[in-house]
Scaffold this active site. Sequence first.
Site, mmCIF file in Angstrom:
data_model
loop_
_atom_site.group_PDB
_atom_site.id
_atom_site.type_symbol
_atom_site.label_atom_id
_atom_site.label_comp_id
_atom_site.label_asym_id
_atom_site.label_seq_id
_atom_site.Cartn_x
_atom_site.Cartn_y
_atom_site.Cartn_z
ATOM 1 N N ARG A 164 -17.312 59.897 8.720
ATOM 2 C CA ARG A 164 -17.069 58.973 7.553
ATOM 3 C C ARG A 164 -17.331 59.661 6.221
ATOM 4 O O ARG A 164 -16.589 59.314 5.107
ATOM 5 C CB ARG A 164 -17.770 57.610 7.668
ATOM 6 N N VAL A 190 -15.164 47.696 1.564
ATOM 7 C CA VAL A 190 -15.085 47.793 3.172
ATOM 8 C C VAL A 190 -14.656 49.104 3.239
ATOM 9 O O VAL A 190 -15.168 50.039 4.281
ATOM 10 C CB VAL A 190 -14.058 46.965 3.726
ATOM 11 N N ASP A 230 -21.117 47.800 13.124
ATOM 12 C CA ASP A 230 -21.695 48.420 14.147
ATOM 13 C C ASP A 230 -22.365 47.565 14.812
ATOM 14 O O ASP A 230 -22.653 47.746 16.152
ATOM 15 C CB ASP A 230 -22.563 49.640 13.429
ATOM 16 N N THR A 231 -23.156 46.414 14.156
ATOM 17 C CA THR A 231 -24.042 45.387 14.701
ATOM 18 C C THR A 231 -23.197 44.650 15.668
ATOM 19 O O THR A 231 -23.505 44.570 16.675
ATOM 20 C CB THR A 231 -24.527 44.628 13.653
ATOM 21 N N ARG A 261 -20.462 45.492 17.121
ATOM 22 C CA ARG A 261 -20.109 46.186 18.342
ATOM 23 C C ARG A 261 -21.256 46.357 19.514
ATOM 24 O O ARG A 261 -21.374 46.333 20.884
ATOM 25 C CB ARG A 261 -19.813 47.701 18.049
ATOM 26 N N HIS A 313 -23.569 53.383 7.498
ATOM 27 C CA HIS A 313 -22.257 52.818 8.276
ATOM 28 C C HIS A 313 -21.710 54.475 8.764
ATOM 29 O O HIS A 313 -20.805 54.932 8.165
ATOM 30 C CB HIS A 313 -21.138 52.258 7.758
HETATM 31 N N1 LIG Z 1 -16.764 49.650 6.677
HETATM 32 C C1 LIG Z 1 -16.104 49.440 7.991
HETATM 33 O O1 LIG Z 1 -16.835 49.038 8.831
HETATM 34 C C2 LIG Z 1 -14.814 50.050 8.324
HETATM 35 C C3 LIG Z 1 -14.006 50.399 7.231
HETATM 36 N N2 LIG Z 1 -12.584 51.152 7.562
HETATM 37 C C4 LIG Z 1 -12.016 51.677 6.297
HETATM 38 O O2 LIG Z 1 -11.154 50.686 5.749
HETATM 39 C C5 LIG Z 1 -10.069 51.598 4.959
HETATM 40 C C6 LIG Z 1 -8.827 51.021 5.528
HETATM 41 O O3 LIG Z 1 -8.183 51.350 6.806
HETATM 42 P P1 LIG Z 1 -7.061 50.668 7.440
HETATM 43 O O4 LIG Z 1 -6.940 49.377 6.946
HETATM 44 O O5 LIG Z 1 -7.097 50.984 8.787
HETATM 45 O O6 LIG Z 1 -6.198 51.842 6.763
HETATM 46 P P2 LIG Z 1 -4.441 51.451 6.408
HETATM 47 O O7 LIG Z 1 -3.851 52.774 6.260
HETATM 48 O O8 LIG Z 1 -3.827 50.606 7.544
HETATM 49 O O9 LIG Z 1 -4.501 50.704 5.076
HETATM 50 C C7 LIG Z 1 -4.914 51.071 3.918
HETATM 51 C C8 LIG Z 1 -4.096 50.126 3.052
HETATM 52 O O10 LIG Z 1 -4.617 50.653 1.516
HETATM 53 C C9 LIG Z 1 -3.511 50.706 0.579
HETATM 54 N N3 LIG Z 1 -3.828 51.490 -0.421
HETATM 55 C C10 LIG Z 1 -3.870 52.774 -0.465
HETATM 56 N N4 LIG Z 1 -4.115 53.436 -1.534
HETATM 57 C C11 LIG Z 1 -4.236 51.999 -2.536
HETATM 58 C C12 LIG Z 1 -4.395 51.648 -3.826
HETATM 59 N N5 LIG Z 1 -4.669 52.770 -4.652
HETATM 60 N N6 LIG Z 1 -4.351 50.286 -4.214
HETATM 61 C C13 LIG Z 1 -4.434 49.512 -3.388
HETATM 62 N N7 LIG Z 1 -4.013 49.666 -1.978
HETATM 63 C C14 LIG Z 1 -4.025 50.940 -1.475
HETATM 64 C C15 LIG Z 1 -2.369 51.254 1.605
HETATM 65 O O11 LIG Z 1 -0.733 51.118 1.216
HETATM 66 C C16 LIG Z 1 -2.668 50.753 2.847
HETATM 67 O O12 LIG Z 1 -1.819 49.476 3.235
HETATM 68 C C17 LIG Z 1 -10.583 53.125 5.484
HETATM 69 O O13 LIG Z 1 -11.144 53.554 4.613
HETATM 70 C C18 LIG Z 1 -11.334 52.976 6.674
HETATM 71 O O14 LIG Z 1 -11.981 54.070 6.902
HETATM 72 C C19 LIG Z 1 -11.969 50.850 8.772
HETATM 73 C C20 LIG Z 1 -12.382 50.087 9.763
HETATM 74 C C21 LIG Z 1 -14.070 49.789 9.321
HETATM 75 C C1 LIG Z 2 -13.292 53.282 10.818
HETATM 76 C C2 LIG Z 2 -14.753 52.831 11.018
HETATM 77 O O1 LIG Z 2 -15.432 53.147 10.109
HETATM 78 C C3 LIG Z 2 -15.250 52.196 12.307
HETATM 79 O O2 LIG Z 2 -14.380 51.954 13.145
HETATM 80 O O3 LIG Z 2 -16.308 51.981 12.342
#
Ligand SMILES: NC(=O)C1=CN([C@@H]2O[C@H](COP(=O)(O)OP(=O)(O)OC[C@H]3O[C@@H](n4cnc5c(N)ncnc54)[C@H](O)[C@@H]3O)[C@@H](O)[C@H]2O)C=CC1
Ligand SMILES: CC(=O)C(=O)O
Length: 308
Positions: A86, A118, A148-149, A151, A175
Amino acid sequence: MKVTIIGGGGRVGSNAAFALQCAGIVSEIQILDYNTDLAEGEALDLLHGASVVGGQRIYAGDYARAADSDVFVITAGLRRKPDESRLDLINRNVTLFDGILTSIKDAGFRSDALIFVVSNPVDILTQLAATRLGLPTSQVLGLGTMLDTARFRSLIAAQIDQSPAQVKALILGEHGDSMVPIWSSATCAGLPLEKFPGFNASLQTQLFTRAKTSGAEVIRRKGGAGWAVGLTIAEVVHAIALNRQELLPVSSVQNGCYGLRNVSISVPTIVGRKGVIKHVEVPLWPKEQQGLQASAQALRTTWSNLKV
Ligand SMILES: NC(=O)C1=CN([C@@H]2O[C@H](COP(=O)(O)OP(=O)(O)OC[C@H]3O[C@@H](n4cnc5c(N)ncnc54)[C@H](O)[C@@H]3O)[C@@H](O)[C@H]2O)C=CC1
Ligand SMILES: CC(=O)C(=O)O
């Protein structure tokens, strides 16, 4: 309560919107995405369900229309590749994230608005948001180790064949790779998990490893997390909306809890309408304490290498 999801056209954002819709607690959900067509499509699809559940106002919007939001959920960003940590994502996501913070700032936001991050690496981007927006750190929080919690709890429950709702166990810290399992207070139906038959050190290691590597497994199998992360985002938003004062492992900039300062990391945190109400320092085993300090150090190193 008006919630704007920036990146709401993507998997995480749209799944969070669906979880918020199903619960029917917030009154307005705005989907904002760089890909405006996708945002319109997701908003329309969700709106079609609004007569069945939720009944909220749901629409695709822009930063000007977002200015009166109570909560900005930021899910915009690039996804991690299966073999990428990450923190590796940071170089690719910081510039994009900075642009979003500038847009929020330029359009204006309410002085009591909350920023809920997020996008990954979530702890670093939470600290960046707190630095850039000049809000009190209590108003900026990150999803941290919520997923993570979740899961961890569900995998433990499956192992001992109990309802996941009965299992209470936390993961704290980053995370990311240095996350820390907290076995010292883990329970099932109020009973200490370590006293359960067969719940030995080897099983604990196995369960934690599975929880820790689950994110990469989901990415490998289906491209990225969606449903569970959507639900955990909704859990935090509902704690805010209903001022639940709920103890959650969200990430926020620390001011002394466990001796941590100037680093955004997950510790037990009471969350309510004003965001971070307080950090709670419950006693940990020495190895958990050490793990938390090491996790904070890993984040500090990344933060100090960041060109902000
Ligand atoms: N904190 C956590 O537990 C988790 C975090 N994530 C993170 O969430 C983020 C999104 O993941 P997904 O939804 O799977 O990706 P995704 O690719 O499906 O969606 C990302 C969206 O952001 C939009 N986007 C990109 N640049 C943008 C901007 N400047 N302004 C507005 N929208 C913009 C894209 O058009 C897209 O629709 C990633 O950074 C991922 O690593 C994902 C899962 C868990
Ligand atoms: C993408 C991510 O951070 C997760 O699935 O935990």
